[in-house]
Design an enzyme around this catalytic site. Structure first.
Site, PDB file in Angstrom:
ATOM      1  N   ASP A 126       0.788  -1.237   0.000  1.00 44.61           N
ATOM      2  CA  ASP A 126       0.000   0.000   0.000  1.00 44.61           C
ATOM      3  C   ASP A 126       0.826   1.297   0.000  1.00 44.61           C
ATOM      4  OD1 ASP A 126       0.489   0.849   2.617  1.00 44.61           O
ATOM      5  OD2 ASP A 126      -1.427   0.243   3.409  1.00 44.61           O
ATOM      6  N   CYS A 180     -22.650  -6.655  -1.590  1.00 45.76           N
ATOM      7  CA  CYS A 180     -23.207  -5.715  -0.602  1.00 45.76           C
ATOM      8  C   CYS A 180     -24.744  -5.741  -0.611  1.00 45.76           C
ATOM      9  CB  CYS A 180     -22.730  -4.292  -0.893  1.00 45.76           C
ATOM     10  SG  CYS A 180     -21.069  -3.955  -0.303  1.00 45.76           S
ATOM     11  N   CYS A 183     -27.593  -3.732   1.700  1.00 41.75           N
ATOM     12  CA  CYS A 183     -27.016  -3.304   2.982  1.00 41.75           C
ATOM     13  C   CYS A 183     -26.462  -1.874   2.885  1.00 41.75           C
ATOM     14  CB  CYS A 183     -25.895  -4.273   3.342  1.00 41.75           C
ATOM     15  SG  CYS A 183     -24.986  -3.815   4.817  1.00 41.75           S
ATOM     16  N   CYS A 186     -22.509   0.276   6.747  1.00 42.19           N
ATOM     17  CA  CYS A 186     -21.270   1.072   6.891  1.00 42.19           C
ATOM     18  C   CYS A 186     -21.587   2.563   6.750  1.00 42.19           C
ATOM     19  CB  CYS A 186     -20.224   0.646   5.876  1.00 42.19           C
ATOM     20  SG  CYS A 186     -20.816   0.586   4.190  1.00 42.19           S
ATOM     21  N   CYS A 190     -21.159   5.486   9.970  1.00 45.38           N
ATOM     22  CA  CYS A 190     -20.066   6.471   9.937  1.00 45.38           C
ATOM     23  C   CYS A 190     -20.409   7.697  10.795  1.00 45.38           C
ATOM     24  CB  CYS A 190     -19.787   6.888   8.494  1.00 45.38           C
ATOM     25  SG  CYS A 190     -18.484   8.133   8.423  1.00 45.38           S
ATOM     26  N   CYS A 206     -13.330  11.985   7.041  1.00 40.76           N
ATOM     27  CA  CYS A 206     -13.099  10.660   7.638  1.00 40.76           C
ATOM     28  C   CYS A 206     -12.188  10.769   8.870  1.00 40.76           C
ATOM     29  CB  CYS A 206     -12.486   9.741   6.582  1.00 40.76           C
ATOM     30  SG  CYS A 206     -12.012   8.146   7.241  1.00 40.76           S
ATOM     31  N   CYS A 240     -19.788  -3.960   9.266  1.00 44.94           N
ATOM     32  CA  CYS A 240     -19.978  -4.798   8.075  1.00 44.94           C
ATOM     33  C   CYS A 240     -20.345  -6.239   8.455  1.00 44.94           C
ATOM     34  CB  CYS A 240     -18.705  -4.802   7.216  1.00 44.94           C
ATOM     35  SG  CYS A 240     -18.929  -5.716   5.680  1.00 44.94           S
TER      36      CYS A 240
HETATM   37  S1  SF4 Z   1     -21.531  -2.801   5.641  1.00 38.81           S
HETATM   38 FE1  SF4 Z   1     -20.308  -4.181   4.350  1.00 38.81          FE
HETATM   39  S2  SF4 Z   1     -21.846  -5.373   3.186  1.00 38.81           S
HETATM   40 FE2  SF4 Z   1     -22.900  -3.594   4.064  1.00 38.81          FE
HETATM   41  S3  SF4 Z   1     -22.832  -2.082   2.417  1.00 38.81           S
HETATM   42 FE3  SF4 Z   1     -21.081  -1.682   3.744  1.00 38.81          FE
HETATM   43  S4  SF4 Z   1     -19.407  -2.793   2.823  1.00 38.81           S
HETATM   44 FE4  SF4 Z   1     -21.283  -3.614   1.916  1.00 38.81          FE
HETATM   45  S1  SF4 Z   2     -15.013   8.076   9.693  1.00 45.12           S
HETATM   46 FE1  SF4 Z   2     -13.929   7.022   8.001  1.00 45.12          FE
HETATM   47  S2  SF4 Z   2     -13.229   5.096   8.902  1.00 45.12           S
HETATM   48 FE2  SF4 Z   2     -14.785   5.960  10.307  1.00 45.12          FE
HETATM   49  S3  SF4 Z   2     -16.723   5.037   9.690  1.00 45.12           S
HETATM   50 FE3  SF4 Z   2     -16.523   6.949   8.561  1.00 45.12          FE
HETATM   51  S4  SF4 Z   2     -15.565   6.382   6.630  1.00 45.12           S
HETATM   52 FE4  SF4 Z   2     -15.249   4.671   8.029  1.00 45.12          FE
END
Ligand code: SF4
Ligand code: SF4
Length: 341
Positions: A126, A180, A183, A186, A190, A206, A240
């Site tokens: 990375d 995904c 869903c 995520c 956030c 972020c 997730c």
């Molecule tokens: S939580 Fe995981 S499965 Fe659900 S939308 Fe986000 S990345 Fe996709």
């Molecule tokens: S702040 Fe960044 S690392 Fe935290 S949940 Fe949001 S996108 Fe993900």
């Protein structure tokens, strides 16, 4: 050896070195090149100027390694369970040693094998100019989740990605399907609404960016949302559902470092420059240096601290470094406001 035999031998070696998956994609321009260029043009990478450099190299492995035919993508699980309880949280990948050295050593062994088969390689963990998540999807290692993170069917989201560009033309794997579905966990999880739409990230919002990449003052609008996170954020990963099958990593070097996790926020606040360097030797946290780390500690204390944290914060507010002093003064005001309320 034939290309198929080289690939079979490579998979066996990768597994023996501790990698949890190894796949191959053709060395073609990255599928999301246009989106990446748009993201840069909109300035959503914030202060990460290095991302805007060499966009062409980043999106086409053949520019990085002339004659490249394949991109080998490797995954290494770093999951260590729920970890120690503290008055703060550190993103899982940073619980102990920096993973770059460990993975680079493993990549060197694979590189030597591929060289013996007539290949020329460029290995990356990375740090290279490669859109590695795109190639991971192309190689069928996983798919790009709505969180923008790569999701692996069995490892979930808790793994490091590494790549080896090679001039060897190895049999490619089939791209993975997007699993995904409907869903949106995520996105909903956030704390700062940094995932502005599925697979769209405004890095400037972020918490990982704000607590690691950003060197200056943390904007007031995000400080409360940061909560107790002092280095990175796992909220979108924790949410997730594909992590429900995550297994603990075989690599002991990723286990939570006892000397760090036995400390409290107040202990961190008292660290001198030398103590900071000794405590975080070989850790990715050392990279952000003491002022930015104490800045983050002050934000967490402002969010969760109590009346008896005020003397330590008052000492930090007198720190000669303005970044520490300003965030400590903010934390004092937050605690006072909570108590007077
Ligand atoms: S939580 Fe995981 S499965 Fe659900 S939308 Fe986000 S990345 Fe996709
Ligand atoms: S702040 Fe960044 S690392 Fe935290 S949940 Fe949001 S996108 Fe993900």
């Amino acid at each position: 050896m034939s290309p198929a035999e080289i690939k079979s031998a490579l998979l066996v070696k990768a597994q023996a070195l501790g990698f949890d998956d190894c796949r191959v994609a053709p060395a073609l321009p990255a599928a999301h090149r246009a989106l990446f260029e748009q993201w840069i043009a909109e300035g959503k990478h914030g202060d990460m100027a290095w991302m805007a450099r060499n966009v062409e190299r980043r999106t086409d492995p053949r520019v990085v390694l002339p004659g490249a035919r394949s991109v080998i993508v490797l995954a290494l699980n770093y999951y260590q369970g729920s970890g120690p309880e503290n008055d703060y949280r550190i993103a899982r990948y940073a619980w102990n040693d920096d993973y770059h050295d460990l993975i680079e050593k493993k990549l060197r062994e694979l590189d030597a094998f591929l060289t013996s088969q007539g290949g020329t390689q460029k290995p990356y963990v990375d740090t290279g100019p490669v859109l590695e998540r795109d190639f991971a999807s192309e190689a069928g290692l996983g798919w790009g989740g709505k969180s923008t993170m790569q999701i692996h069917r069995h490892l979930g989201t808790w793994f490091f990605l590494a790549d080896i560009l090679t001039t060897l033309d190895l049999p490619a794997d089939t791209p993975a399907k997007d699993m995904c579905g409907k869903c949106t966990r995520c996105i909903d999880a956030c704390p700062t609404q940094a995932i502005t739409a599925p697979r769209r990230m405004d890095a400037r919002r972020c918490i990982s960016y704000l607590t690691i990449e950003s060197k200056g003052s943390i904007p007031l609008e995000f400080r409360r949302a940061i909560g107790d996170r002092i280095y990175g954020c796992d909220a979108c990963l924790d949410a997730c559902p594909w992590n429900r099958h995550a297994q603990e990593s075989r690599e002991a070097t990723f286990q939570a470092r006892e000397t760090v996790f036995s400390k409290s926020l107040r202990d961190f606040l008292a660290l001198t420059e030398d103590e900071f360097r000794a405590l975080f030797a070989k850790s990715p946290i050392k990279r952000i240096k003491r002022p930015a780390f104490l800045r983050n500690v002050c934000v967490a204390l402002g969010n969760g601290g109590r009346w008896d944290d005020l003397p330590a914060l008052a000492a930090a507010a007198a720190d000669p470094h303005p970044l520490i002093a300003e965030h400590a003064a903010w934390a004092i005001a937050e605690i006072r406001q909570r108590h007077s309320g």
